[in-house]
Design an enzyme around this catalytic site. Structure first.
Site, PDB file in Angstrom:
ATOM      1  N   HIS A   1      39.723  37.473  14.608  1.00  0.00           N
ATOM      2  CA  HIS A   1      39.079  37.006  16.063  1.00  0.00           C
ATOM      3  C   HIS A   1      39.833  36.369  17.243  1.00  0.00           C
ATOM      4  O   HIS A   1      40.651  36.008  17.424  1.00  0.00           O
ATOM      5  CB  HIS A   1      38.047  36.034  16.138  1.00  0.00           C
ATOM      6  CG  HIS A   1      37.294  36.510  14.124  1.00  0.00           C
ATOM      7  ND1 HIS A   1      36.230  37.263  15.135  1.00  0.00           N
ATOM      8  CD2 HIS A   1      37.841  36.841  13.687  1.00  0.00           C
ATOM      9  CE1 HIS A   1      35.947  37.374  13.206  1.00  0.00           C
ATOM     10  NE2 HIS A   1      36.634  36.899  12.889  1.00  0.00           N
ATOM     11  N   TYR A   2      39.668  36.587  18.061  1.00  0.00           N
ATOM     12  CA  TYR A   2      39.951  35.103  19.521  1.00  0.00           C
ATOM     13  C   TYR A   2      38.580  34.379  19.866  1.00  0.00           C
ATOM     14  O   TYR A   2      37.504  34.797  19.515  1.00  0.00           O
ATOM     15  CB  TYR A   2      40.393  35.720  20.675  1.00  0.00           C
ATOM     16  CG  TYR A   2      39.514  36.442  21.295  1.00  0.00           C
ATOM     17  CD1 TYR A   2      38.353  36.578  21.463  1.00  0.00           C
ATOM     18  CD2 TYR A   2      39.881  37.565  22.465  1.00  0.00           C
ATOM     19  CE1 TYR A   2      37.567  37.129  23.269  1.00  0.00           C
ATOM     20  CE2 TYR A   2      38.806  38.629  22.575  1.00  0.00           C
ATOM     21  CZ  TYR A   2      37.850  38.383  23.429  1.00  0.00           C
ATOM     22  OH  TYR A   2      36.752  38.784  24.278  1.00  0.00           O
ATOM     23  N   THR A   3      38.789  33.080  19.939  1.00  0.00           N
ATOM     24  CA  THR A   3      37.588  32.057  20.063  1.00  0.00           C
ATOM     25  C   THR A   3      36.450  32.325  21.541  1.00  0.00           C
ATOM     26  O   THR A   3      35.980  32.205  21.498  1.00  0.00           O
ATOM     27  CB  THR A   3      37.914  30.485  20.190  1.00  0.00           C
ATOM     28  OG1 THR A   3      38.887  30.878  21.486  1.00  0.00           O
ATOM     29  CG2 THR A   3      39.147  30.368  19.178  1.00  0.00           C
TER      30      THR A   3
ATOM     31  N   GLU B   1      40.302  32.559  13.730  1.00  0.00           N
ATOM     32  CA  GLU B   1      39.720  32.681  14.779  1.00  0.00           C
ATOM     33  C   GLU B   1      41.663  32.067  15.860  1.00  0.00           C
ATOM     34  O   GLU B   1      42.257  31.457  15.292  1.00  0.00           O
ATOM     35  CB  GLU B   1      39.478  31.422  15.227  1.00  0.00           C
ATOM     36  CG  GLU B   1      38.244  31.565  14.454  1.00  0.00           C
ATOM     37  CD  GLU B   1      37.202  32.582  15.544  1.00  0.00           C
ATOM     38  OE1 GLU B   1      37.498  32.830  16.828  1.00  0.00           O
ATOM     39  OE2 GLU B   1      36.293  33.204  15.551  1.00  0.00           O
TER      40      GLU B   1
ATOM     41  N   HIS C   1      38.102  42.150  14.960  1.00  0.00           N
ATOM     42  CA  HIS C   1      36.286  41.997  14.821  1.00  0.00           C
ATOM     43  C   HIS C   1      35.678  43.273  15.439  1.00  0.00           C
ATOM     44  O   HIS C   1      34.601  43.414  14.564  1.00  0.00           O
ATOM     45  CB  HIS C   1      36.014  40.618  15.966  1.00  0.00           C
ATOM     46  CG  HIS C   1      34.275  40.340  15.708  1.00  0.00           C
ATOM     47  ND1 HIS C   1      33.700  39.055  15.717  1.00  0.00           N
ATOM     48  CD2 HIS C   1      33.054  40.655  14.080  1.00  0.00           C
ATOM     49  CE1 HIS C   1      33.034  38.843  15.787  1.00  0.00           C
ATOM     50  NE2 HIS C   1      32.383  39.923  14.891  1.00  0.00           N
TER      51      HIS C   1
ATOM     52  N   ASP D   1      37.118  41.276  20.355  1.00  0.00           N
ATOM     53  CA  ASP D   1      38.021  41.030  20.137  1.00  0.00           C
ATOM     54  C   ASP D   1      38.933  41.372  18.647  1.00  0.00           C
ATOM     55  O   ASP D   1      38.096  41.642  17.865  1.00  0.00           O
ATOM     56  CB  ASP D   1      37.692  39.395  20.230  1.00  0.00           C
ATOM     57  CG  ASP D   1      36.676  39.029  19.302  1.00  0.00           C
ATOM     58  OD1 ASP D   1      35.495  39.228  18.501  1.00  0.00           O
ATOM     59  OD2 ASP D   1      36.928  37.977  17.514  1.00  0.00           O
TER      60      ASP D   1
END
Length: 255
Positions: free
Chosen positions: A35-37, A100, A142, A152
């Site tokens: 994921h990215y935040t 993350e 994700h 993401d």
């Protein structure tokens, strides 16, 4: 994971999040989700993942400078994937480990991932897939497990670099070219074949023979990961050939 010792040697320390539970049906990790935040400040993103109000978390957090923290024990069910599915699995949280990656993402203009950060992500992912024997085809973004709902880690995430480190499944995308393509509203056997190939690889898509909105979302998700040069939801020759090549080279054993 103890109060002082993270499970992966790539992580520097434990920064515990209360947001986790039991994995359902005694499942063990068999997937790795990146994921990215998507938040402007990485410190705030970390705090959000550890705030009981947020009801979200991940097992690991990777800062822009490459530092890694463990937030949730690997055998616990972190709350990172939400409503997702892959290859018949509907409860992705119960069968996955989530990482993350601090990056502002699409809301922040999709900035590139720093080299130090990707080096840490690759090392962490390699450690996880090795210890848990996670198959290469189950190292995903994700967006792969939640097409249309999530985008993401984004089309600029360097999946080839992870593959070079021994993580995930990848083939060089087929070259862009003119020719026949399929898009929203098209119907027939070619659409059914496209949907069947996407489903064979693991994407959740109904095999109806109709190129509907859901099919477009899945094609976009596929492109975002495997053919990122153009993410438009149109199944052109490059997209279809890349998908075929992935299916043909799909490893049958764990990564």
């Amino acid at each position: 994971m103890s109060a002082l010792s993270p499970e992966s040697p790539v992580a520097s320390k434990v920064f515990p999040s209360p947001n986790h539970g039991e994995r359902k049906d005694g499942q063990r990790p068999s997937m790795l989700i990146l994921h990215y935040t998507g938040m402007p400040d990485e410190g705030e993103a970390l705090q959000w993942l550890c705030n009981p109000v947020s009801q979200v978390s991940a097992h690991y957090f990777v800062f822009g400078d490459g530092r890694v923290l463990q937030l949730v024990p690997e055998m616990r069910r972190a709350w990172h994937a939400g409503l997702s599915s892959w290859d018949g699995e509907a409860d992705i949280n119960s069968c996955s480990i989530g990482i993350e990656i601090a990056n502002t993402g699409h809301p922040g203009g999709l900035p590139p991932y720093p080299d130090a950060q990707i080096e840490s992500v690759a090392a962490l992912a390699k450690d996880i897939v090795t210890r848990w024997r996670i198959p290469a085809t189950r190292v995903l973004g994700h967006s792969d497990v939640a097409p249309g709902r999530k985008v993401d880690p984004g089309e600029l995430f360097p999946w080839p670099r992870l593959h070079e480190a021994g993580v995930g499944h990848w083939v060089a995308p087929s070259a862009m070219s003119d020719g026949r393509f399929f898009s929203r509203g098209d119907q027939g056997m070619p659409i059914e074949a496209l949907q069947a190939m996407l489903a064979m690889y693991g994407y959740e898509v109904k095999i109806s023979g109709v190129f509907d909105e859901d099919t477009e979302k899945v094609v976009s998700a596929f492109q975002r990961h495997f053919r990122p040069e153009r993410v438009d939801g149109v199944a052109d020759a490059s997209t279809i050939m890349t998908l075929r090549n992935l299916i043909a080279t799909r490893p049958q054993t764990a990564a």
